[in-house]
Design an enzyme around this catalytic site. Structure first.
Site, PDB file in Angstrom:
ATOM      1  CE  LYS A  19      -3.230  -1.415  -0.607  1.00 25.56           C
ATOM      2  NZ  LYS A  19      -3.485  -2.306  -1.801  1.00 25.56           N
ATOM      3  CB  SER A  20       4.308   1.943   0.061  1.00 31.58           C
ATOM      4  OG  SER A  20       4.147   1.500   1.388  1.00 31.58           O
ATOM      5  CD1 TRP A  47       2.021   5.771 -10.800  1.00 30.52           C
ATOM      6  CD2 TRP A  47       2.357   6.802  -8.836  1.00 30.52           C
ATOM      7  NE1 TRP A  47       2.198   7.106 -11.051  1.00 30.52           N
ATOM      8  CE2 TRP A  47       2.403   7.757  -9.862  1.00 30.52           C
ATOM      9  CE3 TRP A  47       2.531   7.225  -7.515  1.00 30.52           C
ATOM     10  CZ2 TRP A  47       2.622   9.121  -9.598  1.00 30.52           C
ATOM     11  CZ3 TRP A  47       2.751   8.567  -7.255  1.00 30.52           C
ATOM     12  CH2 TRP A  47       2.791   9.501  -8.288  1.00 30.52           C
ATOM     13  CG  HIS A  67       4.601  -6.397  -1.081  1.00 30.94           C
ATOM     14  ND1 HIS A  67       4.838  -5.086  -1.383  1.00 30.94           N
ATOM     15  CD2 HIS A  67       3.349  -6.653  -1.561  1.00 30.94           C
ATOM     16  CE1 HIS A  67       3.789  -4.581  -2.027  1.00 30.94           C
ATOM     17  NE2 HIS A  67       2.874  -5.512  -2.149  1.00 30.94           N
ATOM     18  NE  ARG A  98       0.055   6.620   0.187  1.00 31.52           N
ATOM     19  CZ  ARG A  98      -1.154   6.200  -0.145  1.00 31.52           C
ATOM     20  NH1 ARG A  98      -1.401   4.913  -0.256  1.00 31.52           N
ATOM     21  NH2 ARG A  98      -2.123   7.067  -0.378  1.00 31.52           N
ATOM     22  CE1 TYR A 125       0.990   6.613  -4.255  1.00 36.61           C
ATOM     23  CE2 TYR A 125       0.400   8.381  -2.756  1.00 36.61           C
ATOM     24  CZ  TYR A 125       0.051   7.487  -3.745  1.00 36.61           C
ATOM     25  OH  TYR A 125      -1.246   7.463  -4.218  1.00 36.61           O
ATOM     26  NE  ARG A 145      -8.306   3.695   0.180  1.00 38.50           N
ATOM     27  CZ  ARG A 145      -8.543   4.796   0.915  1.00 38.50           C
ATOM     28  NH1 ARG A 145      -9.768   5.118   1.242  1.00 38.50           N
ATOM     29  NH2 ARG A 145      -7.543   5.551   1.337  1.00 38.50           N
ATOM     30  CE  LYS A 146     -11.725   8.501  -0.058  1.00 37.33           C
ATOM     31  NZ  LYS A 146     -11.727   9.223   1.242  1.00 37.33           N
TER      32      LYS A 146
HETATM   33  P1  PAP Z   1      -0.274  -3.091  -3.191  1.00 38.86           P
HETATM   34  O1  PAP Z   1       0.778  -3.167  -2.152  1.00 38.86           O
HETATM   35  O2  PAP Z   1      -1.497  -3.905  -2.857  1.00 38.86           O
HETATM   36  O3  PAP Z   1       0.230  -3.332  -4.561  1.00 38.86           O
HETATM   37  P2  PAP Z   1      -0.044  -0.293  -3.604  1.00 38.86           P
HETATM   38  O4  PAP Z   1      -0.163  -0.110  -5.055  1.00 38.86           O
HETATM   39  O5  PAP Z   1       1.316  -0.270  -3.006  1.00 38.86           O
HETATM   40  O6  PAP Z   1      -0.820  -1.587  -3.146  1.00 38.86           O
HETATM   41  O7  PAP Z   1      -0.876   0.835  -2.854  1.00 38.86           O
HETATM   42  C1  PAP Z   1      -2.195   1.119  -3.184  1.00 38.86           C
HETATM   43  C2  PAP Z   1      -2.353   2.621  -3.066  1.00 38.86           C
HETATM   44  O8  PAP Z   1      -1.808   3.249  -4.242  1.00 38.86           O
HETATM   45  C3  PAP Z   1      -3.825   3.006  -3.014  1.00 38.86           C
HETATM   46  O9  PAP Z   1      -3.868   4.151  -2.181  1.00 38.86           O
HETATM   47  P3  PAP Z   1      -5.178   4.574  -1.366  1.00 38.86           P
HETATM   48  O10 PAP Z   1      -5.712   3.380  -0.680  1.00 38.86           O
HETATM   49  O11 PAP Z   1      -4.715   5.633  -0.421  1.00 38.86           O
HETATM   50  O12 PAP Z   1      -6.119   5.131  -2.382  1.00 38.86           O
HETATM   51  C4  PAP Z   1      -4.106   3.309  -4.475  1.00 38.86           C
HETATM   52  O13 PAP Z   1      -5.232   4.132  -4.662  1.00 38.86           O
HETATM   53  C5  PAP Z   1      -2.817   4.001  -4.881  1.00 38.86           C
HETATM   54  N1  PAP Z   1      -2.583   3.973  -6.328  1.00 38.86           N
HETATM   55  C6  PAP Z   1      -2.885   2.972  -7.188  1.00 38.86           C
HETATM   56  N2  PAP Z   1      -2.518   3.307  -8.427  1.00 38.86           N
HETATM   57  C7  PAP Z   1      -1.977   4.538  -8.366  1.00 38.86           C
HETATM   58  C8  PAP Z   1      -1.440   5.427  -9.348  1.00 38.86           C
HETATM   59  N3  PAP Z   1      -1.397   5.094 -10.621  1.00 38.86           N
HETATM   60  N4  PAP Z   1      -0.966   6.620  -8.929  1.00 38.86           N
HETATM   61  C9  PAP Z   1      -1.006   6.973  -7.616  1.00 38.86           C
HETATM   62  N5  PAP Z   1      -1.511   6.177  -6.651  1.00 38.86           N
HETATM   63  C10 PAP Z   1      -2.003   4.978  -7.014  1.00 38.86           C
END
Ligand code: PAP
Length: 310
Positions: free
Chosen positions: A58-59, A63, A118, A140, A205, A275-276
């Site tokens: 989630k960091s 992306w 991870h 992040r 991030y 998500r957001k």
């Molecule tokens: P993972 O470890 O399950 O792969 P990861 O991608 O590291 O998850 O983190 C998900 C976060 O990145 C989400 O944040 P949020 O819950 O605060 O919304 C997700 O929305 C965000 N995210 C996904 N894709 C992108 C992107 N293209 N640009 C910026 N943030 C993104």
């Protein structure tokens, strides 16, 4: 698999007892990834072409994977033909804990395909630790990671039910979370970077959001695929940033409706990776007491590092 069940374990009550973490080599992980971790530790041999994309969950992993894939495939695909338009970024770049066979195939073909993990630094397969192949680490701020982790776990484990944010928060701050403790994850890579700084690129991030262009340039240079002056003039960097933006990826059909690893009984809906993507969403969840607790933890754990995680 059976041996994992003998490791110290913790069943998450905020997930209604339906999710168990196991402690192995000082880190918590769930059974599926832990099985892959042990397999990778026993079998993975790093290859000179390898670049490792490492992160605490989630960091910003999704992306980073999208950007790296777009950078390394830009001679073959552009923003209208990229596989990212039809494939979840997690499928484009393999995951060490789950995709070892695919990674070994690309090693055999000597094709350049970065690898994501991870795992905590000390849990990486020996051949990664002892090699000098490049490591990109994305991190992040802790408060947004907690909120993102809470939502993701709730959705995949108990989608139709409520989950206590307070309990999830307390558990996270005790260090009990997938691939946690969160601080050990970051500190493991950070400490390793002190003796071999050239091997590591740290991306934050929040900095990437603030200045995507220079961070994408840094990433491309670090992985040995710098942009040429002609590419810069042709706005290739901006096109990659737009292609990989949250707005673009989260609105693609594949990411709105598909499933990640659909063959598995616990397949995750692609939309849950988007998500957001808002900095500071934690403000909607944290009480003053929570803010103080996390700030204190961050000061204690990261004080000397200079890393900014608040
Ligand atoms: P993972 O470890 O399950 O792969 P990861 O991608 O590291 O998850 O983190 C998900 C976060 O990145 C989400 O944040 P949020 O819950 O605060 O919304 C997700 O929305 C965000 N995210 C996904 N894709 C992108 C992107 N293209 N640009 C910026 N943030 C993104």
């Amino acid at each position: 698999m059976e041996k994992i069940k003998t490791y110290p374990q913790h069943t998450c009550s905020w997930l209604k007892g339906r999710f168990t973490l196991y402690k192995y080599q000082e880190a918590w992980n769930h059974e599926d990834w832990l099985d892959g971790e042990i397999f990778a530790q026993q079998n993975f041999i790093a290859h000179p072409n390898d670049v490792f994309l490492c992160s605490y969950p989630k960091s910003g992993t999704t992306w980073l994977k999208a950007l790296t894939f777009a950078i390394v495939t830009r001679e073959k695909f552009d923003e209208s033909t990229s596989p990212l338009l039809k494939t979840l970024p997690h499928r484009c770049i393999p995951f060490l804990e789950k995709d070892l066979v695919r990674i070994e195939e690309s090693h055999k073909n000597s094709s350049f395909l970065p690898v994501n993990t991870h795992l905590q630094y000390n849990s990486l397969p020996e051949s990664i630790i002892t090699s000098n192949y490049k490591i990109v680490y994305i991190y992040r701020n802790m408060k947004d990671v907690i909120v993102s982790y809470y939502h993701f776990m709730k959705e995949i484990v108990i989608p139709m039910e409520n989950a206590s944010f307070e309990e999830a928060f307390d558990e996270f701050c005790e260090g009990i979370s997938s691939c946690g403790p969160y601080w050990d994850h970051i500190l493991g890579y950070w400490k390793a970077s002190l003796s071999r700084p050239k091997r590591f690129l740290f991306l934050k991030y929040e900095d990437m959001k603030e200045d995507p262009t220079s961070n994408v340039k840094r990433l491309a240079e670090f992985i040995g695929r710098p942009f040429t002056i002609e590419e810069e003039k042709a706005n290739v960097i901006e096109k990659i940033i737009t292609l990989c933006s949250f707005e673009n990826l989260s609105n693609l059909d594949v990411n709105k409706s598909g499933k990640h690893r659909p063959e598995e009984c616990n397949a995750v809906e692609n939309r849950l990776f988007f998500r957001k993507a808002k900095d500071g969403d934690w403000k909607n969840y944290f009480t003053q007491e929570m803010i103080e607790k996390v700030d204190k933890l961050i000061d204690e754990k990261f004080g000397v590092t200079g890393l900014v995680l608040k």
